[in-house]
Motif scaffolding. Sequence first.
Motif, short mmCIF file in Angstrom:
data_model
loop_
_atom_site.label_atom_id
_atom_site.label_comp_id
_atom_site.label_asym_id
_atom_site.label_seq_id
_atom_site.Cartn_x
_atom_site.Cartn_y
_atom_site.Cartn_z
N ARG A 88 40.04 -12.81 -46.45
CA ARG A 88 38.96 -12.50 -45.51
C ARG A 88 38.79 -13.65 -44.51
NH1 ARG A 88 33.95 -11.49 -49.37
NH2 ARG A 88 34.68 -13.56 -50.03
N GLU A 89 38.22 -13.30 -43.34
CA GLU A 89 38.04 -14.30 -42.30
C GLU A 89 37.23 -15.49 -42.79
OE1 GLU A 89 39.25 -14.70 -39.35
OE2 GLU A 89 40.45 -12.87 -39.41
N GLU A 90 36.16 -15.21 -43.55
CA GLU A 90 35.33 -16.33 -44.01
C GLU A 90 36.09 -17.23 -44.98
OE1 GLU A 90 33.55 -12.59 -46.07
OE2 GLU A 90 34.63 -13.09 -44.23
N ASP A 91 37.02 -16.66 -45.76
CA ASP A 91 37.83 -17.47 -46.67
C ASP A 91 38.82 -18.33 -45.89
OD1 ASP A 91 36.58 -16.46 -48.92
OD2 ASP A 91 37.97 -14.79 -49.11
N ILE A 92 39.37 -17.76 -44.82
CA ILE A 92 40.31 -18.51 -43.99
C ILE A 92 39.60 -19.67 -43.30
CG2 ILE A 92 41.85 -18.39 -41.99
CD1 ILE A 92 42.40 -15.47 -42.76
N GLU A 93 38.39 -19.40 -42.78
CA GLU A 93 37.63 -20.43 -42.07
C GLU A 93 37.30 -21.63 -42.96
OE1 GLU A 93 34.27 -18.49 -40.44
OE2 GLU A 93 35.42 -17.34 -38.96
N ARG A 94 37.08 -21.39 -44.23
CA ARG A 94 36.77 -22.52 -45.12
C ARG A 94 38.01 -23.06 -45.82
NH1 ARG A 94 35.38 -20.79 -50.51
NH2 ARG A 94 35.51 -18.53 -50.75
N GLY A 95 39.20 -22.61 -45.37
CA GLY A 95 40.44 -23.20 -45.84
C GLY A 95 40.87 -22.82 -47.24
N LYS A 96 40.45 -21.66 -47.71
CA LYS A 96 40.76 -21.26 -49.08
C LYS A 96 42.26 -21.11 -49.33
CE LYS A 96 39.67 -17.69 -52.52
NZ LYS A 96 39.41 -18.64 -53.63
N PRO A 97 43.04 -20.43 -48.46
CA PRO A 97 44.48 -20.29 -48.75
C PRO A 97 45.19 -21.63 -48.91
CG PRO A 97 43.82 -18.77 -47.02
CD PRO A 97 42.66 -19.69 -47.23
N ASP A 98 44.96 -22.57 -47.96
CA ASP A 98 45.62 -23.88 -48.06
C ASP A 98 45.18 -24.64 -49.29
OD1 ASP A 98 46.98 -23.37 -45.72
OD2 ASP A 98 45.46 -24.32 -44.44
N TRP A 99 43.91 -24.54 -49.62
CA TRP A 99 43.38 -25.23 -50.81
C TRP A 99 44.05 -24.72 -52.08
CZ3 TRP A 99 40.29 -22.97 -54.74
CH2 TRP A 99 39.83 -23.88 -55.70
N GLU A 100 44.27 -23.39 -52.16
CA GLU A 100 44.91 -22.83 -53.34
C GLU A 100 46.34 -23.37 -53.51
OE1 GLU A 100 42.55 -18.50 -53.41
OE2 GLU A 100 44.71 -18.57 -53.05
N LEU A 101 47.07 -23.47 -52.39
CA LEU A 101 48.43 -24.02 -52.48
C LEU A 101 48.41 -25.49 -52.88
CD1 LEU A 101 50.32 -22.44 -49.43
CD2 LEU A 101 50.13 -21.62 -51.79
N GLU A 102 47.43 -26.24 -52.39
CA GLU A 102 47.32 -27.65 -52.75
C GLU A 102 47.07 -27.81 -54.25
OE1 GLU A 102 44.24 -29.35 -50.41
OE2 GLU A 102 45.29 -29.05 -48.50
N VAL A 103 46.18 -26.98 -54.80
CA VAL A 103 45.91 -27.06 -56.24
C VAL A 103 47.15 -26.68 -57.03
CG1 VAL A 103 44.55 -26.08 -58.13
CG2 VAL A 103 43.45 -26.60 -55.95
N ALA A 104 47.85 -25.60 -56.61
CA ALA A 104 49.05 -25.17 -57.31
C ALA A 104 50.12 -26.26 -57.26
CB ALA A 104 49.58 -23.87 -56.71
N ALA A 105 50.27 -26.93 -56.10
CA ALA A 105 51.27 -28.00 -55.97
C ALA A 105 50.94 -29.19 -56.86
CB ALA A 105 51.38 -28.43 -54.52
N GLU A 106 49.66 -29.53 -56.96
CA GLU A 106 49.25 -30.70 -57.75
C GLU A 106 49.27 -30.41 -59.25
OE1 GLU A 106 45.44 -31.89 -56.37
OE2 GLU A 106 46.15 -32.48 -54.37
N GLU A 107 48.80 -29.23 -59.64
CA GLU A 107 48.64 -28.93 -61.06
C GLU A 107 49.74 -28.03 -61.61
OE1 GLU A 107 44.72 -27.51 -61.83
OE2 GLU A 107 43.75 -29.22 -60.82
N GLY A 108 50.56 -27.49 -60.72
CA GLY A 108 51.64 -26.61 -61.14
C GLY A 108 51.27 -25.15 -61.16
N ARG A 109 49.96 -24.86 -61.22
CA ARG A 109 49.51 -23.47 -61.33
C ARG A 109 48.09 -23.34 -60.84
NH1 ARG A 109 47.06 -19.97 -65.05
NH2 ARG A 109 48.13 -17.98 -65.41
#
Length: 401
Positions: A88-109
């Motif tokens: 959703r637009e509001e999720d994109i505006e608060r950077g949710k997609p990039d944050w999810e990838l950052e967590v997955a990269a750091e923690e593996g999942r």
Amino acid sequence: MPTDGAPSEAPRRKSVRDAAEFAHARRATTPTTEAEGLYRLLVETVRDYAIFVLDPDGYILSWNAGAERIKGWRADQIIGKHFSAFYREEDIERGKPDWELEVAAEEGRFEDEGWRVRADGSLFWANVIITALRNETGRLVGFAKVTRDLTERRAAQERAIEDARRLAEAEASSRAKSGFLAMMSHELRTPLNAIGGYTELLLLGAADPLTSRQREFLERIRRSQQHLLAIINDLLNFSRIEAGQVSYDLAPVPLREVVTLVTPMIEPQATAKRLSVRCDACEPGVTARADRVKVEQILLNLLSNAIKFTGEGGAISISCAMDGERALLRVSDTGQGIPASDHEAIFEPFVQVGRGLTHVQEGTGLGLAISRDLARAMDGDLTVRSDPGKGATFTLSLPAA
């Protein structure tokens, strides 16, 4: 020396060695190759899970049949686009997609549940798992993303939560109503009983002698007091039944004894309207397993209703019989009857229909509701058979003793 026409030993040994090496290589490589093929087939054809791969920056590299079914994009429409298209637009505006990838990269999942967007713009509730993909040196080469559509499960959970909330509110309301009715009953019955007591004393001549006019007024006061007291008792009884505060003492109850006890109670009202009240048939052996006081209350309600809705000069009959494992008690009248469409409604609280459409009757409309609730609490039932203009028959069915 080999004989003419025979193969040499060296070439034969080489052929055997080559075959052995080939077989060994096949045994070593075939299981892996077949497993990889089966895995690709599984990913590409499974339809209940959206399975796709992202590059390290979040751009889509692959797309399976489940992703197309759940999200609505074909592979040629979505491969190469950024996976934030599902947010959703509001999720994109608060950077949710990039944050999810950052967590997955750091923690593996990374795992989450939330709203995602389909190709047509509609929302669905998704369970999302993102797994970091790294090569043999540990370098991040992309992400595997698995999505499940949980919209129906979420809706079912929300309905269950809402149902539980409504039930809790209804129970709280019922408790409050029961408390109020109990308080009101006590507060009103005390002065009403005093009014009734003093009226009886005056009618008995405890004070000065009464004129006929004074006696008439006192009789009206007594009737009004009794009527109000009956209404209050109905409200209190209904409140107790709804709150589950009524106890039942189940024992063998001869129905003929109940009829003999209750019938005289309604004779004055029946006589005032010139109604005949008769017991057609009720053998001593007709015995129910029930609470005797509750059966008497139900019969009194049925007879009072019959008197109320039967015109002057009519008739009321009472009968009882055995029907297999059930004991039946019937009250019939020659009144106006009840339309078939109202047969169920008359057992609802505070409802007076059918026989009361053209004439407003006294009472709360609780008598039948209370009677049926009492009957069902004793593993019985209360039903009606009636047609307009042909009277009505109410049947109380109870387990046989």
